[in-house]
Scaffold this active site. Structure first.
Site, PDB file in Angstrom:
ATOM      1  N   MET A  91      11.654   4.924   9.664  1.00  0.00           N
ATOM      2  CA  MET A  91      10.317   5.181   9.807  1.00  0.00           C
ATOM      3  C   MET A  91      10.092   6.438   8.846  1.00  0.00           C
ATOM      4  O   MET A  91       9.280   7.497   9.490  1.00  0.00           O
ATOM      5  CB  MET A  91      10.504   5.476  11.229  1.00  0.00           C
ATOM      6  CG  MET A  91      10.835   4.322  12.433  1.00  0.00           C
ATOM      7  SD  MET A  91       9.889   2.719  11.680  1.00  0.00           S
ATOM      8  CE  MET A  91       8.123   3.252  12.419  1.00  0.00           C
ATOM      9  N   LEU A  93       7.884   7.326   5.249  1.00  0.00           N
ATOM     10  CA  LEU A  93       7.174   7.119   4.008  1.00  0.00           C
ATOM     11  C   LEU A  93       8.042   7.719   2.838  1.00  0.00           C
ATOM     12  O   LEU A  93       8.379   8.902   3.107  1.00  0.00           O
ATOM     13  CB  LEU A  93       5.764   7.597   4.001  1.00  0.00           C
ATOM     14  CG  LEU A  93       4.746   7.020   5.083  1.00  0.00           C
ATOM     15  CD1 LEU A  93       3.393   7.718   4.832  1.00  0.00           C
ATOM     16  CD2 LEU A  93       4.539   5.395   4.593  1.00  0.00           C
ATOM     17  N   ASN A 108      12.977  -3.838   2.032  1.00  0.00           N
ATOM     18  CA  ASN A 108      12.607  -3.699   3.402  1.00  0.00           C
ATOM     19  C   ASN A 108      12.204  -4.903   3.933  1.00  0.00           C
ATOM     20  O   ASN A 108      11.798  -5.665   3.506  1.00  0.00           O
ATOM     21  CB  ASN A 108      11.327  -2.718   3.253  1.00  0.00           C
ATOM     22  CG  ASN A 108      10.835  -2.291   4.777  1.00  0.00           C
ATOM     23  OD1 ASN A 108      11.870  -1.924   5.536  1.00  0.00           O
ATOM     24  ND2 ASN A 108       9.544  -2.658   4.823  1.00  0.00           N
ATOM     25  N   HIS A 110       9.981  -6.372   7.329  1.00  0.00           N
ATOM     26  CA  HIS A 110       8.718  -6.160   7.892  1.00  0.00           C
ATOM     27  C   HIS A 110       8.473  -7.194   8.818  1.00  0.00           C
ATOM     28  O   HIS A 110       8.481  -8.352   8.481  1.00  0.00           O
ATOM     29  CB  HIS A 110       7.705  -5.891   6.773  1.00  0.00           C
ATOM     30  CG  HIS A 110       6.215  -5.565   7.378  1.00  0.00           C
ATOM     31  ND1 HIS A 110       5.978  -4.229   7.870  1.00  0.00           N
ATOM     32  CD2 HIS A 110       5.248  -6.219   7.627  1.00  0.00           C
ATOM     33  CE1 HIS A 110       4.753  -4.178   8.428  1.00  0.00           C
ATOM     34  NE2 HIS A 110       4.307  -5.285   8.261  1.00  0.00           N
ATOM     35  N   SER A 137       9.203 -10.722   6.963  1.00  0.00           N
ATOM     36  CA  SER A 137       9.402 -10.584   5.506  1.00  0.00           C
ATOM     37  C   SER A 137      10.074  -9.623   5.062  1.00  0.00           C
ATOM     38  O   SER A 137      10.400  -8.536   5.487  1.00  0.00           O
ATOM     39  CB  SER A 137       7.835 -10.558   4.881  1.00  0.00           C
ATOM     40  OG  SER A 137       6.701 -11.179   5.252  1.00  0.00           O
ATOM     41  N   ASP A 146       4.246  -1.637   2.109  1.00  0.00           N
ATOM     42  CA  ASP A 146       4.629  -2.850   2.391  1.00  0.00           C
ATOM     43  C   ASP A 146       3.966  -3.921   1.176  1.00  0.00           C
ATOM     44  O   ASP A 146       3.169  -5.115   1.689  1.00  0.00           O
ATOM     45  CB  ASP A 146       4.123  -3.366   3.852  1.00  0.00           C
ATOM     46  CG  ASP A 146       4.718  -2.590   4.983  1.00  0.00           C
ATOM     47  OD1 ASP A 146       6.002  -2.514   4.775  1.00  0.00           O
ATOM     48  OD2 ASP A 146       4.127  -2.266   5.926  1.00  0.00           O
ATOM     49  N   ALA A 174      14.657 -13.643  14.147  1.00  0.00           N
ATOM     50  CA  ALA A 174      14.626 -14.137  12.927  1.00  0.00           C
ATOM     51  C   ALA A 174      15.007 -13.193  11.785  1.00  0.00           C
ATOM     52  O   ALA A 174      15.252 -13.394  10.777  1.00  0.00           O
ATOM     53  CB  ALA A 174      13.072 -14.696  12.766  1.00  0.00           C
ATOM     54  N   GLU A 175      14.561 -11.718  12.031  1.00  0.00           N
ATOM     55  CA  GLU A 175      14.839 -10.792  11.127  1.00  0.00           C
ATOM     56  C   GLU A 175      16.206 -10.817  10.833  1.00  0.00           C
ATOM     57  O   GLU A 175      16.808 -10.599   9.679  1.00  0.00           O
ATOM     58  CB  GLU A 175      14.143  -9.485  11.552  1.00  0.00           C
ATOM     59  CG  GLU A 175      12.720  -9.329  11.500  1.00  0.00           C
ATOM     60  CD  GLU A 175      12.492  -7.935  12.238  1.00  0.00           C
ATOM     61  OE1 GLU A 175      13.227  -6.797  12.111  1.00  0.00           O
ATOM     62  OE2 GLU A 175      11.323  -7.796  12.756  1.00  0.00           O
TER      63      GLU A 175
END
Length: 311
Positions: A91, A93, A108, A110, A137, A146, A174-175
């Site tokens: 988390m 930037l 990454n 998302h 994704s 992203d 799913a991730e």
């Protein structure tokens, strides 16, 4: 099997990190986790990684400028020998310099079907929009949030009565399936003969007046109407080597290169006695700038003087 070394960055429980870690335990998995790092030294994921025998690093980012903290994380990743970085619930930037330093090698996951719903509150936004599917994704990390190339996605049906919490729980499953598969595909890509040939082809054909022609079953690159200046070799006569062959100035330069870096350069059969050299492409980290320089130097050796003077 040489496995790609991956560093994982987390901020909390690290459930996607755990999915990557447990997938890496398969003998046929092409990557290994060499470091799990967090911007919170109390992140639960660090304890899990340590219990599984993975090196960990935790330090708070508080009180540090973004670039300063990223430099600390970058140093730890490189000290661990990481060749790729996977963000798993990290988390923070990232500073442009950090992103540039891992360009093409940082991914990454998302929780939306990008380019839809970049940023936060993705499940709530999908529900508010009346979508029938959500999903996740995996993408390459770029300077824009992203926004990097998408490497893989999984759709997840939105059910009647779903809340952001119930949808998030299914998408997380799913991730955990998607991330290890896509990461494995990414790290395997750079050892694929087809991908390596594409890299050589792109650089060779960028030189003036060049074309491609097969020679003895191998892709070769020559000046139009002239001589070959490079060949792509994969497992030639069962040698197990993937390489690009280029001309040198002669046996003296050839031997000097081999003695200086025997893990990269070698004397190829047949062409070796005439001064050609092989540059291996099957190592952990191919120096494509070096390949480009050697292709250009080889091209100049066979190019007509008038053409060579223009390049």
């Amino acid at each position: 099997m040489t496995k790609a070394k991956v560093g994982v960055l987390i901020s909390g429980r690290g459930s996607n990190m755990a999915a990557l870690l447990y997938a890496s335990k398969r003998s046929d998995c092409p990557y290994e986790i060499v470091l799990v790092a967090a911007n919170d030294p109390d992140a639960a994921g660090l304890k899990l990684a340590a219990a599984e025998g993975v090196a960990t690093f935790g330090q708070s980012h508080k009180g540090l400028k973004r670039e300063e903290f990223d430099a600390i994380i970058d140093a730890e990743l490189r000290k661990a020998g990481a060749h790729y970085v996977a963000l798993a619930g990290y988390m923070r930037l990232l500073s442009p310099g950090f992103v540039d330093g891992w360009a093409g090698r940082m991914v990454n996951i998302h929780p939306s079907l990008l380019p839809k719903y970049k940023g936060l509150d993705t499940h709530e936004r999908a529900l508010d929009a009346g979508d029938t599917v959500g999903g996740c994704s995996v993408h390459i990390v770029t300077a824009e949030l992203d926004d990097g190339p998408v490497l893989g996605q999984t759709e997840v049906a939105i059910l009647p009565g779903d809340t952001p919490e119930t949808l998030a729980a299914r998408i997380l499953i799913a991730e955990h399936q998607l991330y290890p598969r896509v990461l494995a595909e990414l790290v395997s890509r750079e050892t694929s003969p087809d991908w390596l040939l594409d890299q050589v082809r792109e650089r060779a054909l960028a030189l003036p007046k060049t074309t491609e022609k097969s020679s003895h079953g191998s892709p070769g690159f020559l000046i139009e109407g002239g001589k070959f200046f490079a060949y792509f070799s994969h497992d030639h006569h069962g040698d197990g080597i993937t390489s690009v062959l280029v001309k040198t100035g002669g046996p003296e330069e050839q031997m000097m290169l081999i003695e200086a870096d025997p893990d990269i350069y070698y004397k190829p059969p047949y062409l070796g006695p005439s001064g050609w050299i092989g540059i291996r492409l099957d190592g952990d980290d191919v120096d494509w700038e070096r390949v480009e320089e050697k292709l250009a130097a080889s091209w100049r050796m066979v190019a007509p003087k008038k053409l060579a003077m223009l390049f």
